[in-house]
Design a protein around this motif. Structure first.
Motif, PDB file in Angstrom:
ATOM      1  N   VAL A 112       0.850  -1.192   0.000  1.00 53.12           N
ATOM      2  CA  VAL A 112       0.000   0.000   0.000  1.00 53.12           C
ATOM      3  C   VAL A 112       0.887   1.245   0.000  1.00 53.12           C
ATOM      4  CG1 VAL A 112      -0.153   0.028   2.524  1.00 53.12           C
ATOM      5  CG2 VAL A 112      -1.944   1.131   1.175  1.00 53.12           C
ATOM      6  N   PRO A 113       0.552   2.279  -0.813  1.00 51.37           N
ATOM      7  CA  PRO A 113       1.367   3.497  -0.847  1.00 51.37           C
ATOM      8  C   PRO A 113       1.318   4.228   0.479  1.00 51.37           C
ATOM      9  CG  PRO A 113      -0.650   3.798  -2.110  1.00 51.37           C
ATOM     10  CD  PRO A 113      -0.581   2.348  -1.760  1.00 51.37           C
ATOM     11  N   LYS A 114       2.467   4.771   0.883  1.00 47.24           N
ATOM     12  CA  LYS A 114       2.567   5.478   2.156  1.00 47.24           C
ATOM     13  C   LYS A 114       3.301   6.799   1.982  1.00 47.24           C
ATOM     14  CE  LYS A 114       0.565   2.641   5.036  1.00 47.24           C
ATOM     15  NZ  LYS A 114      -0.626   3.049   5.810  1.00 47.24           N
ATOM     16  N   GLY A 115       3.407   7.550   3.070  1.00 43.92           N
ATOM     17  CA  GLY A 115       4.198   8.772   3.083  1.00 43.92           C
ATOM     18  C   GLY A 115       3.644   9.846   2.187  1.00 43.92           C
ATOM     19  N   ALA A 116       4.429  10.230   1.161  1.00 39.21           N
ATOM     20  CA  ALA A 116       4.068  11.339   0.287  1.00 39.21           C
ATOM     21  C   ALA A 116       2.780  11.080  -0.471  1.00 39.21           C
ATOM     22  CB  ALA A 116       5.200  11.621  -0.702  1.00 39.21           C
ATOM     23  N   ALA A 117       2.368   9.810  -0.586  1.00 35.01           N
ATOM     24  CA  ALA A 117       1.136   9.498  -1.308  1.00 35.01           C
ATOM     25  C   ALA A 117      -0.056  10.185  -0.666  1.00 35.01           C
ATOM     26  CB  ALA A 117       0.914   7.990  -1.342  1.00 35.01           C
ATOM     27  N   ALA A 118      -0.092  10.202   0.667  1.00 30.25           N
ATOM     28  CA  ALA A 118      -1.209  10.833   1.366  1.00 30.25           C
ATOM     29  C   ALA A 118      -1.236  12.332   1.099  1.00 30.25           C
ATOM     30  CB  ALA A 118      -1.099  10.563   2.861  1.00 30.25           C
ATOM     31  N   ALA A 119      -0.041  12.934   1.034  1.00 33.03           N
ATOM     32  CA  ALA A 119       0.035  14.371   0.782  1.00 33.03           C
ATOM     33  C   ALA A 119      -0.429  14.724  -0.620  1.00 33.03           C
ATOM     34  CB  ALA A 119       1.468  14.857   0.994  1.00 33.03           C
ATOM     35  N   MET A 120      -0.340  13.748  -1.542  1.00 36.96           N
ATOM     36  CA  MET A 120      -0.756  13.987  -2.917  1.00 36.96           C
ATOM     37  C   MET A 120      -2.252  13.756  -3.101  1.00 36.96           C
ATOM     38  SD  MET A 120       2.446  12.101  -4.800  1.00 36.96           S
ATOM     39  CE  MET A 120       1.817  12.342  -6.459  1.00 36.96           C
ATOM     40  N   GLY A 121      -2.954  13.403  -2.009  1.00 38.93           N
ATOM     41  CA  GLY A 121      -4.391  13.230  -2.086  1.00 38.93           C
ATOM     42  C   GLY A 121      -4.823  11.957  -2.774  1.00 38.93           C
ATOM     43  N   THR A 122      -3.991  10.921  -2.735  1.00 37.14           N
ATOM     44  CA  THR A 122      -4.325   9.676  -3.406  1.00 37.14           C
ATOM     45  C   THR A 122      -5.019   8.711  -2.454  1.00 37.14           C
ATOM     46  OG1 THR A 122      -2.155   8.786  -2.855  1.00 37.14           O
ATOM     47  CG2 THR A 122      -2.385   9.865  -4.989  1.00 37.14           C
ATOM     48  N   ILE A 123      -5.621   7.670  -3.021  1.00 32.20           N
ATOM     49  CA  ILE A 123      -6.290   6.650  -2.232  1.00 32.20           C
ATOM     50  C   ILE A 123      -5.287   5.556  -1.898  1.00 32.20           C
ATOM     51  CG2 ILE A 123      -8.140   4.938  -2.213  1.00 32.20           C
ATOM     52  CD1 ILE A 123      -9.599   6.683  -4.256  1.00 32.20           C
ATOM     53  N   ALA A 124      -5.133   5.266  -0.625  1.00 37.01           N
ATOM     54  CA  ALA A 124      -4.173   4.245  -0.207  1.00 37.01           C
ATOM     55  C   ALA A 124      -4.802   2.865  -0.339  1.00 37.01           C
ATOM     56  CB  ALA A 124      -3.726   4.502   1.225  1.00 37.01           C
ATOM     57  N   ALA A 125      -4.982   2.413  -1.578  1.00 29.52           N
ATOM     58  CA  ALA A 125      -5.575   1.103  -1.826  1.00 29.52           C
ATOM     59  C   ALA A 125      -4.513   0.021  -1.717  1.00 29.52           C
ATOM     60  CB  ALA A 125      -6.216   1.076  -3.209  1.00 29.52           C
ATOM     61  N   HIS A 126      -4.942  -1.165  -1.306  1.00 30.83           N
ATOM     62  CA  HIS A 126      -4.034  -2.293  -1.132  1.00 30.83           C
ATOM     63  C   HIS A 126      -3.897  -3.071  -2.434  1.00 30.83           C
ATOM     64  CE1 HIS A 126      -3.889  -2.013   3.341  1.00 30.83           C
ATOM     65  NE2 HIS A 126      -5.027  -1.376   3.128  1.00 30.83           N
ATOM     66  N   ASN A 127      -2.659  -3.392  -2.788  1.00 27.37           N
ATOM     67  CA  ASN A 127      -2.353  -4.213  -3.963  1.00 27.37           C
ATOM     68  C   ASN A 127      -1.895  -5.573  -3.454  1.00 27.37           C
ATOM     69  OD1 ASN A 127      -2.164  -2.020  -6.351  1.00 27.37           O
ATOM     70  ND2 ASN A 127      -1.315  -1.167  -4.479  1.00 27.37           N
ATOM     71  N   ILE A 128      -2.492  -6.643  -3.953  1.00 25.13           N
ATOM     72  CA  ILE A 128      -2.213  -7.982  -3.438  1.00 25.13           C
ATOM     73  C   ILE A 128      -1.511  -8.821  -4.500  1.00 25.13           C
ATOM     74  CG2 ILE A 128      -3.243 -10.098  -2.522  1.00 25.13           C
ATOM     75  CD1 ILE A 128      -5.551  -8.321  -1.472  1.00 25.13           C
ATOM     76  N   PHE A 129      -0.388  -9.435  -4.113  1.00 24.68           N
ATOM     77  CA  PHE A 129       0.394 -10.270  -5.020  1.00 24.68           C
ATOM     78  C   PHE A 129       0.652 -11.633  -4.397  1.00 24.68           C
ATOM     79  CE2 PHE A 129       1.672  -5.855  -5.517  1.00 24.68           C
ATOM     80  CZ  PHE A 129       1.533  -5.652  -6.878  1.00 24.68           C
ATOM     81  N   LYS A 130       0.658 -12.656  -5.215  1.00 23.33           N
ATOM     82  CA  LYS A 130       1.164 -13.956  -4.790  1.00 23.33           C
ATOM     83  C   LYS A 130       2.677 -13.883  -4.947  1.00 23.33           C
ATOM     84  CE  LYS A 130       1.011 -18.892  -5.899  1.00 23.33           C
ATOM     85  NZ  LYS A 130       0.462 -19.925  -6.827  1.00 23.33           N
ATOM     86  N   ILE A 131       3.409 -14.249  -3.911  1.00 23.13           N
ATOM     87  CA  ILE A 131       4.853 -14.047  -3.916  1.00 23.13           C
ATOM     88  C   ILE A 131       5.593 -15.360  -3.697  1.00 23.13           C
ATOM     89  CG2 ILE A 131       4.822 -13.449  -1.447  1.00 23.13           C
ATOM     90  CD1 ILE A 131       7.164 -11.529  -2.029  1.00 23.13           C
ATOM     91  N   THR A 132       6.672 -15.525  -4.446  1.00 22.35           N
ATOM     92  CA  THR A 132       7.541 -16.685  -4.292  1.00 22.35           C
ATOM     93  C   THR A 132       8.980 -16.200  -4.299  1.00 22.35           C
ATOM     94  OG1 THR A 132       5.973 -18.092  -5.492  1.00 22.35           O
ATOM     95  CG2 THR A 132       8.195 -18.943  -5.204  1.00 22.35           C
ATOM     96  N   ALA A 133       9.744 -16.584  -3.285  1.00 26.71           N
ATOM     97  CA  ALA A 133      11.149 -16.185  -3.205  1.00 26.71           C
ATOM     98  C   ALA A 133      11.998 -17.424  -2.982  1.00 26.71           C
ATOM     99  CB  ALA A 133      11.357 -15.188  -2.072  1.00 26.71           C
ATOM    100  N   GLU A 134      12.972 -17.618  -3.857  1.00 25.57           N
ATOM    101  CA  GLU A 134      13.894 -18.737  -3.738  1.00 25.57           C
ATOM    102  C   GLU A 134      15.306 -18.246  -4.018  1.00 25.57           C
ATOM    103  OE1 GLU A 134      12.711 -21.865  -6.314  1.00 25.57           O
ATOM    104  OE2 GLU A 134      10.760 -22.187  -5.361  1.00 25.57           O
ATOM    105  N   SER A 135      16.141 -18.267  -2.999  1.00 24.35           N
ATOM    106  CA  SER A 135      17.532 -17.859  -3.137  1.00 24.35           C
ATOM    107  C   SER A 135      17.624 -16.464  -3.748  1.00 24.35           C
ATOM    108  CB  SER A 135      18.301 -18.882  -3.984  1.00 24.35           C
ATOM    109  OG  SER A 135      19.671 -18.554  -4.053  1.00 24.35           O
ATOM    110  N   ASP A 136      18.077 -16.365  -5.000  1.00 27.24           N
ATOM    111  CA  ASP A 136      18.264 -15.067  -5.638  1.00 27.24           C
ATOM    112  C   ASP A 136      17.187 -14.758  -6.670  1.00 27.24           C
ATOM    113  OD1 ASP A 136      20.529 -14.542  -4.150  1.00 27.24           O
ATOM    114  OD2 ASP A 136      21.868 -15.464  -5.608  1.00 27.24           O
ATOM    115  N   SER A 137      16.027 -15.399  -6.567  1.00 27.58           N
ATOM    116  CA  SER A 137      14.931 -15.117  -7.490  1.00 27.58           C
ATOM    117  C   SER A 137      13.668 -14.759  -6.717  1.00 27.58           C
ATOM    118  CB  SER A 137      14.663 -16.318  -8.400  1.00 27.58           C
ATOM    119  OG  SER A 137      14.209 -17.425  -7.648  1.00 27.58           O
ATOM    120  N   LEU A 138      12.860 -13.897  -7.315  1.00 23.17           N
ATOM    121  CA  LEU A 138      11.643 -13.400  -6.689  1.00 23.17           C
ATOM    122  C   LEU A 138      10.568 -13.258  -7.754  1.00 23.17           C
ATOM    123  CD1 LEU A 138      10.282 -11.945  -4.148  1.00 23.17           C
ATOM    124  CD2 LEU A 138      11.137  -9.819  -5.160  1.00 23.17           C
ATOM    125  N   SER A 139       9.351 -13.735  -7.465  1.00 21.98           N
ATOM    126  CA  SER A 139       8.244 -13.522  -8.397  1.00 21.98           C
ATOM    127  C   SER A 139       7.076 -12.895  -7.650  1.00 21.98           C
ATOM    128  CB  SER A 139       7.807 -14.839  -9.061  1.00 21.98           C
ATOM    129  OG  SER A 139       7.143 -15.682  -8.146  1.00 21.98           O
TER     130      SER A 139
END
Length: 209
Positions: A112-139
């Motif tokens: 979710v956007p934080k900090g300066a996003a609120a000052a810009m008048g934006t909506i702090a909507a949540h973005n949801i991702f399925k995440i996989t991390a293995e050693s030196d790779s990330l999806s």
């Protein structure tokens, strides 16, 4: 617009924009509750990441974390003066706050956007991702707005609303957790990762060289 292309747009605005991009999925509620037993922390996510399918070699996704607070900070950085458009220098620095949620054998990132996003008048909507991390790779794979917008009316009504190709989740955290856990292996909901969803480690956390 494909889900893979849309994730490129999200990463491209981590510094320059916190407004909601077109054709995406958002949630008005987080994927976790305060003191949620499903919240977890993995130090392996920390570091500097480069997108596998991105020809621009100077754009990096910097992820730092706080293990005690069980949260991350995500920021797109540009190493040199280039034309890669990692972010705009004409707007305040934008960062995303991330939380890792473990549901069964699968893990998800709520950003979710934080900090300066609120000052810009934006909506702090949540973005949801399925995440996989293995050693030196990330999806990071986003929910498919196409699947959601073509879901049966009863399912859409339970989860949220499709508006001009965007899907906005209005469901409670409990309903969201149940939905993503049930559909975690459904490639219609979470498409198979492509080059634009995959990252490889470019350096240690905080290292911009």
């Amino acid at each position: 617009m494909t889900t893979r292309t849309k994730f490129v747009l999200l990463t491209a605005i981590l510094l320059s924009l916190a407004v909601l991009p077109a054709c995406w999925t958002y949630s008005l509620h987080p994927l976790y509750e305060d003191d949620d037993q499903h919240l977890t922390y993995d130090p392996a996510l920390e570091g500097t990441w480069q997108q596998t399918g991105n020809e621009c070699q100077t754009c990096r996704l910097l992820i730092t974390g706080d293990s005690k607070a069980q949260q991350y900070t995500l920021q797109l950085i540009e190493l040199h003066d280039t034309k890669c458009n990692c972010g705009s220098r004409d707007v305040p620095e934008i960062k995303f706050e991330g939380h890792l949620v473990e549901l069964g054998p699968h893990r998800f990132l709520d950003a979710v956007p934080k900090g300066a996003a609120a000052a810009m008048g934006t909506i702090a909507a949540h973005n949801i991702f399925k995440i996989t991390a293995e050693s030196d790779s990330l999806s990071l794979v986003a929910l498919s707005d196409d699947w959601l917008c073509h879901a049966p009316e009863a399912e859409q009504a339970r989860l949220g609303e499709c508006m001009d190709g965007d899907f906005v989740f209005t469901a409670t955290t409990e309903v969201l957790q149940d939905f993503v856990q049930i559909h975690a292996e459904d490639e219609g909901v979470f498409p198979s990762p492509g080059d634009d969803d995959e990252w490889h480690r470019a350096g240690k956390a905080g290292d911009s060289k």
